[in-house]
Design a protein around this motif. Structure first.
Motif, PDB file in Angstrom:
ATOM      1  N   PHE A   1      -4.852 -29.295   3.171  1.00 35.90           N
ATOM      2  CA  PHE A   1      -4.811 -27.918   3.679  1.00 35.90           C
ATOM      3  C   PHE A   1      -5.120 -27.857   5.182  1.00 35.90           C
ATOM      4  O   PHE A   1      -4.599 -26.994   5.877  1.00 35.90           O
ATOM      5  CB  PHE A   1      -5.752 -27.020   2.888  1.00 35.90           C
ATOM      6  N   VAL A   2      -5.959 -28.786   5.640  1.00 35.41           N
ATOM      7  CA  VAL A   2      -6.223 -28.814   7.093  1.00 35.41           C
ATOM      8  C   VAL A   2      -4.931 -29.146   7.840  1.00 35.41           C
ATOM      9  O   VAL A   2      -4.568 -28.485   8.810  1.00 35.41           O
ATOM     10  CB  VAL A   2      -7.337 -29.841   7.422  1.00 35.41           C
ATOM     11  N   PHE A   3      -4.202 -30.144   7.330  1.00 42.51           N
ATOM     12  CA  PHE A   3      -2.937 -30.514   7.987  1.00 42.51           C
ATOM     13  C   PHE A   3      -1.925 -29.373   7.912  1.00 42.51           C
ATOM     14  O   PHE A   3      -1.198 -29.126   8.863  1.00 42.51           O
ATOM     15  CB  PHE A   3      -2.354 -31.791   7.368  1.00 42.51           C
ATOM     16  N   VAL A   4      -1.880 -28.695   6.756  1.00 41.23           N
ATOM     17  CA  VAL A   4      -0.952 -27.562   6.616  1.00 41.23           C
ATOM     18  C   VAL A   4      -1.351 -26.453   7.589  1.00 41.23           C
ATOM     19  O   VAL A   4      -0.516 -25.904   8.306  1.00 41.23           O
ATOM     20  CB  VAL A   4      -0.953 -27.026   5.158  1.00 41.23           C
ATOM     21  N   GLY A   5      -2.652 -26.164   7.621  1.00 43.87           N
ATOM     22  CA  GLY A   5      -3.153 -25.089   8.478  1.00 43.87           C
ATOM     23  C   GLY A   5      -2.923 -25.356   9.949  1.00 43.87           C
ATOM     24  O   GLY A   5      -2.604 -24.447  10.708  1.00 43.87           O
ATOM     25  N   LEU A   6      -3.064 -26.629  10.342  1.00 42.11           N
ATOM     26  CA  LEU A   6      -2.876 -26.980  11.758  1.00 42.11           C
ATOM     27  C   LEU A   6      -1.412 -27.297  12.082  1.00 42.11           C
ATOM     28  O   LEU A   6      -1.099 -27.760  13.174  1.00 42.11           O
ATOM     29  CB  LEU A   6      -3.762 -28.178  12.124  1.00 42.11           C
ATOM     30  N   ARG A   7      -0.545 -27.068  11.106  1.00 40.40           N
ATOM     31  CA  ARG A   7       0.901 -27.308  11.252  1.00 40.40           C
ATOM     32  C   ARG A   7       1.181 -28.764  11.661  1.00 40.40           C
ATOM     33  O   ARG A   7       2.000 -29.033  12.551  1.00 40.40           O
ATOM     34  CB  ARG A   7       1.506 -26.353  12.280  1.00 40.40           C
TER      35      ARG A   7
ATOM     36  N   SER B   1       3.890 -29.306  -1.721  1.00 39.65           N
ATOM     37  CA  SER B   1       3.940 -28.018  -2.430  1.00 39.65           C
ATOM     38  C   SER B   1       3.743 -26.852  -1.463  1.00 39.65           C
ATOM     39  O   SER B   1       4.299 -25.774  -1.667  1.00 39.65           O
ATOM     40  CB  SER B   1       2.917 -27.972  -3.564  1.00 39.65           C
ATOM     41  N   SER B   2       2.983 -27.082  -0.391  1.00 42.24           N
ATOM     42  CA  SER B   2       2.808 -26.004   0.594  1.00 42.24           C
ATOM     43  C   SER B   2       4.124 -25.664   1.279  1.00 42.24           C
ATOM     44  O   SER B   2       4.344 -24.532   1.680  1.00 42.24           O
ATOM     45  CB  SER B   2       1.794 -26.423   1.664  1.00 42.24           C
ATOM     46  N   ARG B   3       4.966 -26.670   1.392  1.00 39.10           N
ATOM     47  CA  ARG B   3       6.247 -26.434   2.079  1.00 39.10           C
ATOM     48  C   ARG B   3       7.274 -25.784   1.168  1.00 39.10           C
ATOM     49  O   ARG B   3       8.295 -25.299   1.638  1.00 39.10           O
ATOM     50  CB  ARG B   3       6.809 -27.755   2.608  1.00 39.10           C
ATOM     51  N   THR B   4       7.040 -25.820  -0.132  1.00 35.92           N
ATOM     52  CA  THR B   4       8.044 -25.264  -1.050  1.00 35.92           C
ATOM     53  C   THR B   4       7.652 -23.881  -1.556  1.00 35.92           C
ATOM     54  O   THR B   4       8.273 -23.351  -2.466  1.00 35.92           O
ATOM     55  CB  THR B   4       8.259 -26.199  -2.256  1.00 35.92           C
TER      56      THR B   4
ATOM     57  N   ASP C   1      -3.133 -12.797   8.879  1.00 36.50           N
ATOM     58  CA  ASP C   1      -2.829 -13.777   9.923  1.00 36.50           C
ATOM     59  C   ASP C   1      -2.594 -15.152   9.283  1.00 36.50           C
ATOM     60  O   ASP C   1      -2.656 -15.305   8.062  1.00 36.50           O
ATOM     61  CB  ASP C   1      -3.948 -13.825  10.973  1.00 36.50           C
ATOM     62  N   HIS C   2      -2.327 -16.134  10.129  1.00 37.55           N
ATOM     63  CA  HIS C   2      -1.964 -17.475   9.654  1.00 37.55           C
ATOM     64  C   HIS C   2      -2.981 -18.038   8.651  1.00 37.55           C
ATOM     65  O   HIS C   2      -2.623 -18.512   7.572  1.00 37.55           O
ATOM     66  CB  HIS C   2      -1.847 -18.395  10.874  1.00 37.55           C
ATOM     67  N   TRP C   3      -4.270 -17.963   8.976  1.00 39.05           N
ATOM     68  CA  TRP C   3      -5.295 -18.571   8.115  1.00 39.05           C
ATOM     69  C   TRP C   3      -5.501 -17.774   6.841  1.00 39.05           C
ATOM     70  O   TRP C   3      -5.790 -18.345   5.780  1.00 39.05           O
ATOM     71  CB  TRP C   3      -6.616 -18.738   8.891  1.00 39.05           C
ATOM     72  N   THR C   4      -5.325 -16.455   6.917  1.00 39.16           N
ATOM     73  CA  THR C   4      -5.445 -15.632   5.694  1.00 39.16           C
ATOM     74  C   THR C   4      -4.284 -15.944   4.752  1.00 39.16           C
ATOM     75  O   THR C   4      -4.488 -16.047   3.530  1.00 39.16           O
ATOM     76  CB  THR C   4      -5.438 -14.127   6.056  1.00 39.16           C
ATOM     77  N   VAL C   5      -3.093 -16.103   5.316  1.00 44.05           N
ATOM     78  CA  VAL C   5      -1.937 -16.449   4.477  1.00 44.05           C
ATOM     79  C   VAL C   5      -2.184 -17.805   3.819  1.00 44.05           C
ATOM     80  O   VAL C   5      -1.938 -17.991   2.623  1.00 44.05           O
ATOM     81  CB  VAL C   5      -0.637 -16.472   5.321  1.00 44.05           C
ATOM     82  N   LEU C   6      -2.733 -18.744   4.583  1.00 46.87           N
ATOM     83  CA  LEU C   6      -3.016 -20.066   4.027  1.00 46.87           C
ATOM     84  C   LEU C   6      -4.015 -19.968   2.868  1.00 46.87           C
ATOM     85  O   LEU C   6      -3.807 -20.539   1.799  1.00 46.87           O
ATOM     86  CB  LEU C   6      -3.574 -20.979   5.135  1.00 46.87           C
ATOM     87  N   ARG C   7      -5.079 -19.192   3.096  1.00 45.22           N
ATOM     88  CA  ARG C   7      -6.147 -19.089   2.098  1.00 45.22           C
ATOM     89  C   ARG C   7      -5.718 -18.289   0.857  1.00 45.22           C
ATOM     90  O   ARG C   7      -5.952 -18.705  -0.263  1.00 45.22           O
ATOM     91  CB  ARG C   7      -7.360 -18.430   2.767  1.00 45.22           C
ATOM     92  N   GLU C   8      -5.067 -17.153   1.103  1.00 46.58           N
ATOM     93  CA  GLU C   8      -4.796 -16.219   0.008  1.00 46.58           C
ATOM     94  C   GLU C   8      -3.477 -16.489  -0.724  1.00 46.58           C
ATOM     95  O   GLU C   8      -3.348 -16.146  -1.888  1.00 46.58           O
ATOM     96  CB  GLU C   8      -4.767 -14.775   0.539  1.00 46.58           C
TER      97      GLU C   8
ATOM     98  N   MET D   1      -2.673 -21.569  -0.572  1.00 48.08           N
ATOM     99  CA  MET D   1      -3.610 -22.411  -1.342  1.00 48.08           C
ATOM    100  C   MET D   1      -3.489 -22.218  -2.853  1.00 48.08           C
ATOM    101  O   MET D   1      -3.331 -23.203  -3.587  1.00 48.08           O
ATOM    102  CB  MET D   1      -5.040 -22.144  -0.898  1.00 48.08           C
ATOM    103  N   PRO D   2      -3.568 -21.002  -3.364  1.00 44.70           N
ATOM    104  CA  PRO D   2      -3.489 -20.850  -4.831  1.00 44.70           C
ATOM    105  C   PRO D   2      -2.193 -21.389  -5.412  1.00 44.70           C
ATOM    106  O   PRO D   2      -2.200 -22.058  -6.449  1.00 44.70           O
ATOM    107  CB  PRO D   2      -3.580 -19.334  -5.046  1.00 44.70           C
ATOM    108  N   VAL D   3      -1.089 -21.128  -4.716  1.00 41.59           N
ATOM    109  CA  VAL D   3       0.201 -21.575  -5.255  1.00 41.59           C
ATOM    110  C   VAL D   3       0.323 -23.091  -5.150  1.00 41.59           C
ATOM    111  O   VAL D   3       0.782 -23.755  -6.081  1.00 41.59           O
ATOM    112  CB  VAL D   3       1.361 -20.862  -4.517  1.00 41.59           C
ATOM    113  N   ALA D   4      -0.141 -23.660  -4.028  1.00 43.70           N
ATOM    114  CA  ALA D   4      -0.056 -25.113  -3.856  1.00 43.70           C
ATOM    115  C   ALA D   4      -0.946 -25.827  -4.882  1.00 43.70           C
ATOM    116  O   ALA D   4      -0.553 -26.843  -5.454  1.00 43.70           O
ATOM    117  CB  ALA D   4      -0.466 -25.495  -2.439  1.00 43.70           C
ATOM    118  N   LEU D   5      -2.122 -25.268  -5.132  1.00 39.49           N
ATOM    119  CA  LEU D   5      -3.030 -25.891  -6.110  1.00 39.49           C
ATOM    120  C   LEU D   5      -2.424 -25.840  -7.507  1.00 39.49           C
ATOM    121  O   LEU D   5      -2.544 -26.788  -8.285  1.00 39.49           O
ATOM    122  CB  LEU D   5      -4.392 -25.189  -6.097  1.00 39.49           C
ATOM    123  N   LEU D   6      -1.751 -24.746  -7.793  1.00 42.61           N
ATOM    124  CA  LEU D   6      -1.103 -24.639  -9.096  1.00 42.61           C
ATOM    125  C   LEU D   6      -0.026 -25.710  -9.250  1.00 42.61           C
ATOM    126  O   LEU D   6       0.069 -26.383 -10.279  1.00 42.61           O
ATOM    127  CB  LEU D   6      -0.473 -23.249  -9.246  1.00 42.61           C
TER     128      LEU D   6
END
Lengths: 338, 251
Positions: free
Chosen positions: B77-83, B138-141, B156-163, B166-171
């Protein structure tokens, strides 16, 4: 809110200038791949572009999408699958850290407005297509932004539901004084109901303005063959028993039929509703031919305007006189002429 | 119905095993019948040996798996968040396709024959690359519409990542987690066999040295039974968490 796009260019759009006015219904029409959705995303700031976007005169080019405060509803709704309907609707209020009491109040208001109170505890996968669209609308409305950008609201809905939902959306937008910009494939509805249409073809804006002012001479033949034609009518009868327009002696059924359209002067004839027929009553002269989806379409100049007609069995040449038949037409709004 | 079918297939399998073991094609010390193998579980001495080692194997595999999963998820998630996904994913792909057992000789050199650090490190190398790769993939799909709508709703970017992300990627990661749990179990057994003097893997090796096929087979049965229980547990948790919101969008 007045939305102005100036010289917009990107990977699809080619020098688009358009103005969307407050309280009006603006519909963006065009074939697949014309750039309709991309244009909506330019307004929302979701895709890169060159050119300028103004909201009420304020330049928005450097404003990121999360600060533009637009209400965007994509074609497939984009509901958050892992959140209940209630949480989907409350999302924008939560990210803005609105007080919990106010969130509940606003969510209740949106649920009631869209008549979906009974769905609040469901997940998106438990909703029908129509219900999902309503939830997506409620989720957008609760934020209180403007303009409202709707991408193919009618997709995956049956004909009856798509019209009723579109009409309801129109009513809500008027009530809340929103600038409504809709992408639609429902040409009949768009031409009959829109204050302005924006006709996109291969990334270019071929026409923008009221449907009844559509000038066929400024639109290339192939695009016109896709869009259909606008004709003047000689006589209109809309009452409880009758609902038709007379075009050069042919009675053409009108749809939808509403009393408010009794002063109709022009009608929209969809591309598949007119065809060359040796027994037809409407006469005209062939001014052009074009093939669209392997069917020949003929541009015919009648006394009431240029009409696009299908031709499946005659060999026609430019300048030849022909007869045509129209199976139905959409009455257009009658605006005062200044 | 499903339970009946499973029971029927097991009965047929174990009956065939029993039959082949009894007809004398092979001597029973080479191919013992099922009843003899299952009988091991009432042998107090064997039960003591298994119970002494099963805990060790579970702790080693569980610890390595947990650390690998947590580090993989967080870093992913850090790599996804930092693009940074486009830069990191090629490297993650290289590590992802290397079999975990290939690392064992190197790990022996790097962490030594420590009974805890070596198997935990092996379990970590087995878990971390696939989890990291899975999170980034999974974050990319994730449905683009959901992300775009979230932006227009004020996130914003980090809220989208968190909310949203993350849930969809973890699933989407859950099936990978299940597969990796099985892989970690296998890798830990291999490490115990080749480099350690405790654990179920080592026990298997000991029985094979004295050609005790009966106890080899009963230990294999125990290993598979434990793994089936773990997989069922993950399945149960997956269903519990996602039963309502998983599924293809119908509209």
């Amino acid at each position: 809110m007045r939305v102005l796009l100036k010289n917009i260019r990107n990977y699809i759009l080619r020098d688009i200038t358009a103005e969307f006015s407050q309280g009006e219904l603006s519909t963006i029409v065009g074939p697949n791949g014309a750039g309709k959705t991309t244009l909506l995303k330019v307004v929302a700031g979701l895709v890169p572009y060159e050119g300028q976007v103004y909201f009420d005169g304020k330049n928005m080019d450097d404003v990121p999408p999360h600060k533009r405060n637009v209400l965007y509803i994509p074609q497939k709704t984009g509901l958050f699958q892992h959140m209940k309907v209630r949480d989907n609707i409350a999302f924008c209020l939560k990210v803005r850290k609105v007080d919990e009491g106010l969130i509940n109040e606003r969510v209740r208001w949106a649920l009631q407005k869209l008549s979906i109170v009974h769905l609040s505890e469901r997940y998106p996968s438990q909703l029908s297509g129509g219900e999902a669209k309503r939830v997506a609308i409620a989720r957008a409305l609760v934020c209180g932004g403007d303009p409202l950008l709707l991408d193919e609201l009618e997709s995956s809905l049956d004909a009856g539901l798509r019209v009723s939902l579109s009409e309801e959306m129109l009513r809500i937008a008027k009530e809340l004084s929103l600038t409504l910009i809709m992408v639609t494939h429902d040409l009949d509805w768009a031409m009959g109901r829109a204050d302005k249409i924006f006709f996109l073809w291969e990334g270019r804006m071929l026409y923008s303005g009221p449907p009844e002012d559509l000038d066929p001479s400024i639109i290339e033949s192939k695009a016109l063959a896709w869009l259909g034609s606008v004709l003047e009518v000689n006589e209109v009868r809309i009452n409880e028993e009758d609902c038709y327009a007379v075009i050069e002696g042919q009675r053409v059924p009108l749809y939808p039929c509403t009393e408010t359209r009794s002063e109709v002067r022009k009608v929209y004839v969809p591309p598949n509703n007119a065809w060359v027929d040796v027994h037809g009553k409407i006469r005209g002269r062939v001014v052009g031919k074009v093939k669209l989806n392997d069917i020949e379409r003929v541009l015919i100049n009648t006394g009431n305007g240029v009409i696009i007609a299908r031709n499946t069995y005659l060999t026609l040449t430019t300048g030849e006189n022909v007869r045509i038949r129209i199976s139905g037409a959409v009455p257009l709004k009658n605006r005062p002429v200044y | 119905m499903k339970v009946k079918k499973i029971a029927l297939s097991l009965i047929i399998f174990f009956s065939l095993w029993e039959f082949v073991g009894r007809v004398g094609i092979y001597p029973q010390y080479i191919f013992p019948p099922f009843s003899l193998v299952i009988g091991s579980f009432v042998d107090a001495e064997y039960l003591r040996a298994v119970s002494e080692n099963v805990g060790l194997t579970l702790i080693r595999a569980g610890l390595g798996f947990a650390i690998g999963t947590i580090v993989g998820v967080v870093l992913g998630f850090v790599f996804v968040g930092l693009r940074l996904v486009e830069y990191v994913q090629p490297i993650a792909t290289i590590f992802f396709v290397i079999p975990a057992v290939a690392w064992i000789p190197l790990l022996i050199l790097w962490v030594g024959l420590d009974p805890l650090r070596l198997p935990v490190a092996a379990a970590f190398t087995c878990t971390f690359p696939p989890i990291l790769y899975g999170i980034m993939s999974s974050s990319r799909t994730i449905d683009r519409d959901q992300v775009e709508v979230a932006f227009t709703l004020g996130a914003d970017h980090w809220t989208v990542l968190r909310e949203i992300v993350m849930p969809v990627a973890l699933l989407k990661l859950l099936p990978i987690v299940k597969t990796e749990a099985i892989m970690v179990w296998k890798t830990t057994i291999v490490v115990e066999m080749v480099a350690l003097s405790s654990g179920l893997g080592h026990l298997l090796l000991m029985y094979s040295l004295v050609i005790d096929v009966q106890h080899i087979l009963s230990t294999i049965l125990a290993l598979s039974l434990i793994m089936v229980c773990i997989v069922e547990l993950i399945d149960y948790l997956e269903k519990k968490i996602t039963s309502k919101w998983v599924g293809e969008q119908r509209w």
